[in-house]
Design a protein around this motif. Sequence first.
Motif, short mmCIF file in Angstrom:
data_model
loop_
_atom_site.label_atom_id
_atom_site.label_comp_id
_atom_site.label_asym_id
_atom_site.label_seq_id
_atom_site.Cartn_x
_atom_site.Cartn_y
_atom_site.Cartn_z
N GLY A 70 0.77 -1.24 0.00
CA GLY A 70 0.00 0.00 0.00
C GLY A 70 0.80 1.28 0.00
O GLY A 70 0.31 2.29 0.53
N GLN A 71 2.00 1.28 -0.58
CA GLN A 71 2.73 2.54 -0.69
C GLN A 71 2.08 3.38 -1.79
O GLN A 71 2.40 3.26 -2.97
CB GLN A 71 4.21 2.30 -0.98
CG GLN A 71 5.06 2.24 0.28
CD GLN A 71 6.53 2.29 -0.05
OE1 GLN A 71 7.06 1.38 -0.69
NE2 GLN A 71 7.21 3.33 0.39
N ALA A 72 1.14 4.22 -1.38
CA ALA A 72 0.39 5.04 -2.33
C ALA A 72 -0.09 6.30 -1.65
O ALA A 72 -0.63 6.25 -0.54
CB ALA A 72 -0.80 4.25 -2.88
N ILE A 73 0.12 7.44 -2.30
CA ILE A 73 -0.34 8.73 -1.79
C ILE A 73 -0.98 9.49 -2.94
O ILE A 73 -0.75 9.17 -4.11
CB ILE A 73 0.80 9.57 -1.17
CG1 ILE A 73 1.87 9.87 -2.22
CG2 ILE A 73 1.40 8.86 0.04
CD1 ILE A 73 2.95 10.85 -1.77
N ARG A 105 6.33 10.54 5.12
CA ARG A 105 5.78 9.63 6.12
C ARG A 105 5.63 8.21 5.59
O ARG A 105 5.69 7.23 6.35
CB ARG A 105 4.41 10.16 6.60
CG ARG A 105 3.72 9.28 7.66
CD ARG A 105 4.56 9.19 8.92
NE ARG A 105 3.91 8.36 9.93
CZ ARG A 105 3.99 7.03 10.01
NH1 ARG A 105 4.70 6.37 9.08
NH2 ARG A 105 3.38 6.38 10.97
N MET A 106 5.44 8.09 4.28
CA MET A 106 5.25 6.77 3.68
C MET A 106 6.53 6.20 3.08
O MET A 106 6.49 5.24 2.30
CB MET A 106 4.17 6.87 2.59
CG MET A 106 2.80 7.25 3.13
SD MET A 106 2.12 6.05 4.29
CE MET A 106 1.79 4.69 3.19
N ARG A 142 -5.92 14.95 -9.98
CA ARG A 142 -5.51 13.91 -9.05
C ARG A 142 -4.03 13.51 -9.29
O ARG A 142 -3.73 12.64 -10.08
CB ARG A 142 -6.43 12.70 -9.20
CG ARG A 142 -6.03 11.45 -8.40
CD ARG A 142 -5.85 11.67 -6.93
NE ARG A 142 -7.06 12.12 -6.26
CZ ARG A 142 -7.98 11.31 -5.76
NH1 ARG A 142 -7.88 10.02 -5.88
NH2 ARG A 142 -9.02 11.84 -5.12
N PRO A 143 -3.10 14.17 -8.61
CA PRO A 143 -1.72 13.68 -8.60
C PRO A 143 -1.62 12.48 -7.65
O PRO A 143 -2.24 12.49 -6.58
CB PRO A 143 -0.92 14.88 -8.06
CG PRO A 143 -1.88 16.04 -8.04
CD PRO A 143 -3.23 15.44 -7.90
N PHE A 144 -0.82 11.49 -8.00
CA PHE A 144 -0.62 10.38 -7.08
C PHE A 144 0.74 9.73 -7.32
O PHE A 144 1.38 9.94 -8.37
CB PHE A 144 -1.74 9.34 -7.19
CG PHE A 144 -1.85 8.63 -8.52
CD1 PHE A 144 -1.23 7.40 -8.74
CD2 PHE A 144 -2.59 9.16 -9.56
CE1 PHE A 144 -1.34 6.73 -9.95
CE2 PHE A 144 -2.72 8.51 -10.78
CZ PHE A 144 -2.09 7.29 -10.97
N MET A 145 1.20 8.97 -6.33
CA MET A 145 2.46 8.25 -6.43
C MET A 145 2.28 6.86 -5.84
O MET A 145 1.64 6.70 -4.80
CB MET A 145 3.58 8.98 -5.68
CG MET A 145 4.99 8.38 -5.93
SD MET A 145 6.23 8.88 -4.69
CE MET A 145 6.15 10.67 -4.81
#
Length: 357
Positions: A70-73, A105-106, A142-145
């Motif tokens: 779940g490494q997702a932001i 944090r992630m 929606r930016p995400f990584m």
Amino acid sequence: MSLESNNGISIQKVETSKIASVDFENLKFGSVFTDHMLVCHYKDGKWGQVEIKPYGPMSFAPSTNVFHYGQAIFEGMKAYKDANEDVWLFRPRENWARFNKSAERMAMPHIDEERFVDGLKALINLDRDWVKQGEGNALYIRPFMIGTHEGVVAGPSSEFMFCIICSPARTYYSGKVKVQIAEHYSRAANGGVGYTKCSGNYAGQFYPTKLAQEAGYQQVIWTDDATHTKLEEAGTMNVFFRIGDTLITAPTSERILDGVTRKSLLDIAKSKGINVEVKSIVVQDLIDAHAKGELKEIFGAGTAVTVGQIEGFAFQEKYYQLPEVSDDNSFAIQLKTGLQGIQQKKIEDTFGWTEKI
């Protein structure tokens, strides 16, 4: 498809836009996406070239990190078009800074301002026809990584993908909602990731929200994990309470997101002479104020909805209806009108929050 270059950004255009097939008057939030997306990969300790390419499916191995750990932001932003057909962003560098706070944090790499902000502007400039004028219209961004390293060892990914997708949007909620105050489930805990926009924060809300909806409420007001007495957020939004003529919201913390809309509304409220208090408020305070006739309004604040009014709340199987407040006297309406006026360039931006594309 045509391939261009813009300040080091690789741009691959679609041959034919799908915009003509979209019914902009009947949009379901977050279901239709623009012609292009931005993609950038992190490998060997550094970010690669920003690419803007046609929006479409991606392929990942079943062992990709994000599926297992779940490494997702992500972030939520909007672009607006004014009466002169100019397109504007609202406080994008605040979102960039918070994105990196979430990344840290992630255990994910920071993304530099050029790739995030300049890349975003290039993407929206390419799809600027998707930003529509008019009340309630915007382009949701929606930016995400995500972690993209392949392997199931329990550890942080060494490879990542940064992406931005965009979706034309209209008003998120119509009308007021009823909410249930959480008595058992928690959104976040001290020492956790509640202040970040990591994907798991939202997945963990789905089940308690489903139970609230089955009981006849649209959203949950979350309470602190230790005592379930402190009122913290509403659904996926920061929450405000009007007691008498004082506007109250909880301070940001490890449990509460530092919302861009939240801080903007606080500044607008102060500029209008509204008495503002940033402090913890407990459920009993709310019930006592309701009994005295002093609880005037409750509303949520966030990018998608801007301001979402609440008509009443339930706690321990009792429902508390809020009084009717005219639009002229409503803090929620005044603040929403002020914020949207700035975003849509109908009101002078004395705060310097908007950036033209």
